[in-house]
Design a protein around this motif. Sequence first.
Motif, PDB file in Angstrom:
ATOM      1  N   ALA A 154      21.901  41.339 -34.691  1.00 19.54           N
ATOM      2  CA  ALA A 154      22.653  41.424 -33.438  1.00 19.54           C
ATOM      3  C   ALA A 154      21.732  41.860 -32.305  1.00 19.54           C
ATOM      4  O   ALA A 154      20.615  42.316 -32.522  1.00 19.54           O
ATOM      5  CB  ALA A 154      23.818  42.400 -33.589  1.00 19.54           C
ATOM      6  N   GLY A 155      22.236  41.712 -31.083  1.00 22.26           N
ATOM      7  CA  GLY A 155      21.525  42.169 -29.906  1.00 22.26           C
ATOM      8  C   GLY A 155      21.025  41.024 -29.047  1.00 22.26           C
ATOM      9  O   GLY A 155      20.848  39.890 -29.532  1.00 22.26           O
TER      10      GLY A 155
ATOM     11  N   GLY B  84      18.175  40.209 -27.851  1.00 18.53           N
ATOM     12  CA  GLY B  84      16.944  39.551 -28.275  1.00 18.53           C
ATOM     13  C   GLY B  84      17.189  38.487 -29.331  1.00 18.53           C
ATOM     14  O   GLY B  84      16.630  37.392 -29.276  1.00 18.53           O
ATOM     15  N   GLN B  85      18.039  38.812 -30.299  1.00 21.50           N
ATOM     16  CA  GLN B  85      18.350  37.834 -31.344  1.00 21.50           C
ATOM     17  C   GLN B  85      19.175  36.677 -30.789  1.00 21.50           C
ATOM     18  O   GLN B  85      18.999  35.524 -31.187  1.00 21.50           O
ATOM     19  CB  GLN B  85      19.098  38.515 -32.493  1.00 21.50           C
ATOM     20  CG  GLN B  85      18.277  39.593 -33.177  1.00 21.50           C
ATOM     21  CD  GLN B  85      18.158  39.377 -34.684  1.00 21.50           C
ATOM     22  OE1 GLN B  85      18.361  38.283 -35.196  1.00 21.50           O
ATOM     23  NE2 GLN B  85      17.829  40.446 -35.376  1.00 21.50           N
ATOM     24  N   TRP B  86      20.087  36.964 -29.881  1.00 22.05           N
ATOM     25  CA  TRP B  86      20.889  35.882 -29.281  1.00 22.05           C
ATOM     26  C   TRP B  86      19.998  34.946 -28.474  1.00 22.05           C
ATOM     27  O   TRP B  86      20.161  33.730 -28.539  1.00 22.05           O
ATOM     28  CB  TRP B  86      21.994  36.470 -28.404  1.00 22.05           C
ATOM     29  CG  TRP B  86      22.894  37.414 -29.143  1.00 22.05           C
ATOM     30  CD1 TRP B  86      23.177  37.402 -30.482  1.00 22.05           C
ATOM     31  CD2 TRP B  86      23.600  38.537 -28.598  1.00 22.05           C
ATOM     32  NE1 TRP B  86      24.032  38.437 -30.794  1.00 22.05           N
ATOM     33  CE2 TRP B  86      24.304  39.148 -29.669  1.00 22.05           C
ATOM     34  CE3 TRP B  86      23.717  39.073 -27.316  1.00 22.05           C
ATOM     35  CZ2 TRP B  86      25.106  40.281 -29.484  1.00 22.05           C
ATOM     36  CZ3 TRP B  86      24.513  40.201 -27.124  1.00 22.05           C
ATOM     37  CH2 TRP B  86      25.191  40.791 -28.206  1.00 22.05           C
ATOM     38  N   LEU B  87      19.055  35.529 -27.732  1.00 24.41           N
ATOM     39  CA  LEU B  87      18.106  34.683 -26.995  1.00 24.41           C
ATOM     40  C   LEU B  87      17.258  33.867 -27.968  1.00 24.41           C
ATOM     41  O   LEU B  87      16.976  32.693 -27.722  1.00 24.41           O
ATOM     42  CB  LEU B  87      17.207  35.554 -26.110  1.00 24.41           C
ATOM     43  CG  LEU B  87      16.130  34.805 -25.312  1.00 24.41           C
ATOM     44  CD1 LEU B  87      16.759  33.777 -24.372  1.00 24.41           C
ATOM     45  CD2 LEU B  87      15.258  35.797 -24.529  1.00 24.41           C
ATOM     46  N   GLY B  88      16.877  34.493 -29.087  1.00 26.84           N
ATOM     47  CA  GLY B  88      16.124  33.771 -30.103  1.00 26.84           C
ATOM     48  C   GLY B  88      16.874  32.559 -30.609  1.00 26.84           C
ATOM     49  O   GLY B  88      16.297  31.476 -30.787  1.00 26.84           O
TER      50      GLY B  88
ATOM     51  N   ALA C 251      30.352  39.772 -38.782  1.00 24.90           N
ATOM     52  CA  ALA C 251      30.629  40.215 -37.412  1.00 24.90           C
ATOM     53  C   ALA C 251      29.592  39.704 -36.416  1.00 24.90           C
ATOM     54  O   ALA C 251      29.865  39.612 -35.214  1.00 24.90           O
ATOM     55  CB  ALA C 251      30.686  41.734 -37.358  1.00 24.90           C
ATOM     56  N   ASN C 252      28.416  39.353 -36.911  1.00 26.27           N
ATOM     57  CA  ASN C 252      27.346  38.867 -36.023  1.00 26.27           C
ATOM     58  C   ASN C 252      27.368  37.352 -35.826  1.00 26.27           C
ATOM     59  O   ASN C 252      26.607  36.818 -35.015  1.00 26.27           O
ATOM     60  CB  ASN C 252      25.973  39.259 -36.582  1.00 26.27           C
ATOM     61  CG  ASN C 252      25.790  40.760 -36.723  1.00 26.27           C
ATOM     62  OD1 ASN C 252      25.072  41.214 -37.607  1.00 26.27           O
ATOM     63  ND2 ASN C 252      26.450  41.541 -35.878  1.00 26.27           N
TER      64      ASN C 252
ATOM     65  N   VAL D  46      26.593  31.752 -33.058  1.00 29.20           N
ATOM     66  CA  VAL D  46      27.111  30.401 -32.864  1.00 29.20           C
ATOM     67  C   VAL D  46      27.200  30.070 -31.376  1.00 29.20           C
ATOM     68  O   VAL D  46      26.847  28.961 -30.952  1.00 29.20           O
ATOM     69  CB  VAL D  46      28.477  30.242 -33.550  1.00 29.20           C
ATOM     70  CG1 VAL D  46      29.135  28.922 -33.163  1.00 29.20           C
ATOM     71  CG2 VAL D  46      28.313  30.327 -35.064  1.00 29.20           C
ATOM     72  N   ALA D  47      27.659  31.023 -30.566  1.00 30.58           N
ATOM     73  CA  ALA D  47      27.750  30.791 -29.124  1.00 30.58           C
ATOM     74  C   ALA D  47      26.367  30.500 -28.536  1.00 30.58           C
ATOM     75  O   ALA D  47      26.204  29.581 -27.712  1.00 30.58           O
ATOM     76  CB  ALA D  47      28.378  32.004 -28.436  1.00 30.58           C
ATOM     77  N   ALA D  48      25.365  31.269 -28.959  1.00 29.87           N
ATOM     78  CA  ALA D  48      24.005  31.041 -28.460  1.00 29.87           C
ATOM     79  C   ALA D  48      23.472  29.690 -28.902  1.00 29.87           C
ATOM     80  O   ALA D  48      22.796  28.981 -28.141  1.00 29.87           O
ATOM     81  CB  ALA D  48      23.085  32.165 -28.946  1.00 29.87           C
TER      82      ALA D  48
END
Length: 214
Positions: A118-119, A121-125, A189-190, A195-197
């Motif tokens: 989560a976070g 940075g991971q979503w941007l990744g 939960a993550n 998926v959105a990213a």
Amino acid sequence: MKQHLSAEALGSFLLFATVVGSGVMAERLSGGNDAVALIANTGATAAMLYVLIAMLAPLSGAHFNPAVSLVMRLRGEGTWGSLAAIVAVQILAGILGVWSVHAMFDLPVLQLSHHLRAGPGQWLGEFIATFGLVATILLTARHRPQSIPASVALYIAAAYWFTSSTSFANPAITLARALTDTFAGIAPANVPMFVAAQLAGALAAHGFDRALGD
């Protein structure tokens, strides 16, 4: 359509099984060295991707990925109804692939991941990983279509290492990996933000390709 769905089912089953199964094997053999485990996981995934795309692309386009299938629908392929069927097959066959790994390695078949990912940075990744994957597919298809199997396999191998999230880049495999508490897992939960990213990255790549024109 039957042939298309069968190819997507086989490809998703084998790809998802490879991602999770190579993670289990790597974790068992690496002696707790996560870098060695990730190298093994990367190599197996890239190799299987090359084989599956080369083998199944003539039958279905070899998506194995709802984000890719969505972009292809936006480019005029199929119908929204066929997209729904394809995505359902990708998810269900992929989950069966994960469960088959659990059975092969004598693990509980039904499990949930506790691996937190989560976070921002991971979503941007995940955004960058999926943008790059879809851009690789679209631009290679435009200029060197015969190189798609190698290009996609090499891109994913690189993205395992240069992205903070280790490049899931696939909503279906993200859902399936929530059902395994192994090296490749992701806590349920993550999943929504991943998926959105991923979908945002895929749509951005689609827009980028359109902006380049013919």
